[in-house]
Design an enzyme around this catalytic site. Structure first.
Site, PDB file in Angstrom:
ATOM      1  N   ARG A  48      -5.116 -56.638 -58.627  1.00 47.29           N
ATOM      2  CA  ARG A  48      -6.531 -56.768 -58.264  1.00 47.29           C
ATOM      3  C   ARG A  48      -6.721 -56.604 -56.758  1.00 47.29           C
ATOM      4  NH1 ARG A  48     -10.086 -59.310 -54.882  1.00 47.29           N
ATOM      5  NH2 ARG A  48      -8.849 -61.218 -55.080  1.00 47.29           N
ATOM      6  N   ASP A  49      -6.333 -57.579 -55.987  1.00 48.13           N
ATOM      7  CA  ASP A  49      -6.536 -57.528 -54.543  1.00 48.13           C
ATOM      8  C   ASP A  49      -5.756 -56.383 -53.918  1.00 48.13           C
ATOM      9  OD1 ASP A  49      -7.722 -58.503 -52.225  1.00 48.13           O
ATOM     10  OD2 ASP A  49      -5.986 -59.732 -51.715  1.00 48.13           O
ATOM     11  N   HIS A 256      -3.044 -67.690 -48.765  1.00 44.65           N
ATOM     12  CA  HIS A 256      -3.235 -66.259 -49.018  1.00 44.65           C
ATOM     13  C   HIS A 256      -3.195 -65.572 -47.648  1.00 44.65           C
ATOM     14  CE1 HIS A 256      -5.223 -62.877 -51.374  1.00 44.65           C
ATOM     15  NE2 HIS A 256      -5.370 -62.471 -50.111  1.00 44.65           N
ATOM     16  N   HIS A 258      -2.420 -62.449 -45.089  1.00 47.38           N
ATOM     17  CA  HIS A 258      -2.204 -61.020 -44.863  1.00 47.38           C
ATOM     18  C   HIS A 258      -1.195 -60.833 -43.732  1.00 47.38           C
ATOM     19  CE1 HIS A 258      -5.761 -59.004 -47.083  1.00 47.38           C
ATOM     20  NE2 HIS A 258      -5.490 -60.172 -47.655  1.00 47.38           N
ATOM     21  N   CYS A 289      -8.476 -55.145 -46.772  1.00 43.54           N
ATOM     22  CA  CYS A 289      -9.791 -55.762 -46.910  1.00 43.54           C
ATOM     23  C   CYS A 289     -10.841 -54.796 -46.407  1.00 43.54           C
ATOM     24  CB  CYS A 289      -9.877 -57.078 -46.149  1.00 43.54           C
ATOM     25  SG  CYS A 289     -11.524 -57.843 -46.281  1.00 43.54           S
ATOM     26  N   ASN A 298      -1.686 -57.807 -48.299  1.00 41.11           N
ATOM     27  CA  ASN A 298      -1.150 -59.152 -48.468  1.00 41.11           C
ATOM     28  C   ASN A 298       0.346 -59.156 -48.177  1.00 41.11           C
ATOM     29  OD1 ASN A 298      -3.594 -60.416 -49.918  1.00 41.11           O
ATOM     30  ND2 ASN A 298      -3.207 -58.564 -51.089  1.00 41.11           N
TER      31      ASN A 298
END
Length: 372
Positions: A48-49, A256, A258, A289, A298
């Site tokens: 997803r991300d 979370h 990055h 992002c 990430n």
């Protein structure tokens, strides 16, 4: 406190949620207590991300294969997609198809991002078509994720509304999701710095996190979206979030981080020292992002597992298998593999393969190469 600035309707609902949350979120207590104190939970966010910022269209078959490979690599929580408008996030189109057709292992979680009630209705319609049955496969998902931000400017860019308005949306989504037996996880973006407002107040991070928990999230993932965090700034933020009045316990938080400046693993180690045991990671370092120009992906799942090797911490997932997954998806997307550990292990394998070939041919390859 931030909660005091909520609308009267939401403030009343939040107060009610505090008294009923123990019953509604009993599944989250089970989740938190079935792991030992030194077990690190990895939430794999690559499907997803990680994929949502890719420029080329990714077929559902590739997404399904990625999730299946992550399943087989031993990961227990895999973020499988997002019920958002394809107009805004084209790469998340087809999530319903993906989670219906992917392999779903008993005991695993496959959360999907749900930004609003419309997205939740689409998910609930899908789940109604896949009712649980004895001996049958698990439902397409049993968990959703909701998100907001720690600054007004980022929240406006990401959700087109204020923080309070986003919390009102989240409350409506969370209440309905819990009523339908779904777990709800929260995300807070830009917990260290914001591309629009600069340094972020740790107190604001705490207030937004507390609001998400009071609304009904079993856990809140704190996102260093821009990737500027260092062990010092992460420690400062966590000390504020977990300290003082309205404290948030470590077992309700996830990291979370990055890896824009290469500090994500160091930030994870700092967070471990402070009691956190859940971290989001993305195989091959996929991600970025769209609202944070220049921010990289990430932290790579492979890098996290490698960093924990030989430590007191245990985690799910097979490192060698994940290296293969990261290599496969990077080639599939024609992108550079962003995992440092993954690239190093792949290079070592190649070297060992060449050395074995030389042994098998008695050095003939070197002799031929020298003559060319």
């Amino acid at each position: 406190m931030f909660a005091h600035r909520l609308s009267p309707r939401l403030a009343k609902s939040v107060s009610h949620a505090r008294s009923t949350l123990a019953v509604r979120a009993s599944c989250s207590r089970t989740y938190a207590t079935t792991t030992n104190a030194d077990h690190v939970n990895i939430v794999e966010v690559g499907p997803r991300d990680g994929l949502q910022n890719e420029k080329s269209v990714i077929p559902p078959e590739v997404k399904i294969e990625l999730i299946n490979r992550l399943n087989r690599a031993g990961l227990k929580t895999i973020e499988a997609g997002s019920f958002v408008s394809p107009k805004w996030v084209p790469q998340m189109a087809g999530t319903a198809d993906v989670i219906s057709r992917m392999e779903r292992l008993p005991g695993n979680y496959y959360p999907v991002l749900v930004p609003n009630l419309k997205g939740l209705e689409l998910l609930l319609d899908l789940l109604a078509k896949h009712p649980p049955s004895a001996g049958g496969p698990p439902p397409p998902t049993n968990e959703i994720a909701v998100f907001t931000a720690a600054t007004e400017a980022f929240c406006k860019a990401n959700t087109n509304c204020s923080i309070v308005e986003s919390l009102e949306r989240i409350h409506a989504v969370t209440r309905k999701a819990l009523d339908h037996g779904l777990r709800v996880r929260g995300y807070v973006s830009v917990v260290i710095s914001c591309p629009y407002e600069g340094k972020v107040s740790p107190q604001k991070v705490k207030e937004v996190t507390r609001a998400l928990l009071d609304i009904g999230c079993y856990e809140v993932s704190l996102g260093d979206t821009v990737g500027t965090g260092t062990p010092a700034t992460v420690r400062e933020m966590l000390e504020t979030v977990m300290g003082g009045a309205g404290t948030v316990p470590a077992n309700k938080l996830a990291g979370h981080y990055h890896d824009t400046f290469g500090t994500a693993v160091a930030n994870i180690m700092t967070s471990l020292d402070m009691g956190l045991r859940t971290f989001d990671a993305s195989v091959g370092g996929l991600g970025g992002c769209p609202y944070s120009p220049g921010a990289t992906g990430n932290v790579a799942t492979e890098d996290v597992l490698y960093a924990l090797k030989g430590s007191k911490y245990t985690t799910d997932g097979d490192l060698d298998a994940l290296v293969d997954v990261g290599d496969w998806i990077s080639k599939k997307l024609q992108r550079t593999n962003a995992s440092r550990a993954g690239k190093a292990i792949l290079a070592r394998r190649e070297r060992e393969h060449l050395e074995k070939e030389r042994e098998n041919d008695g050095g003939a390859a070197e002799v031929i190469s020298a003559k060319l």
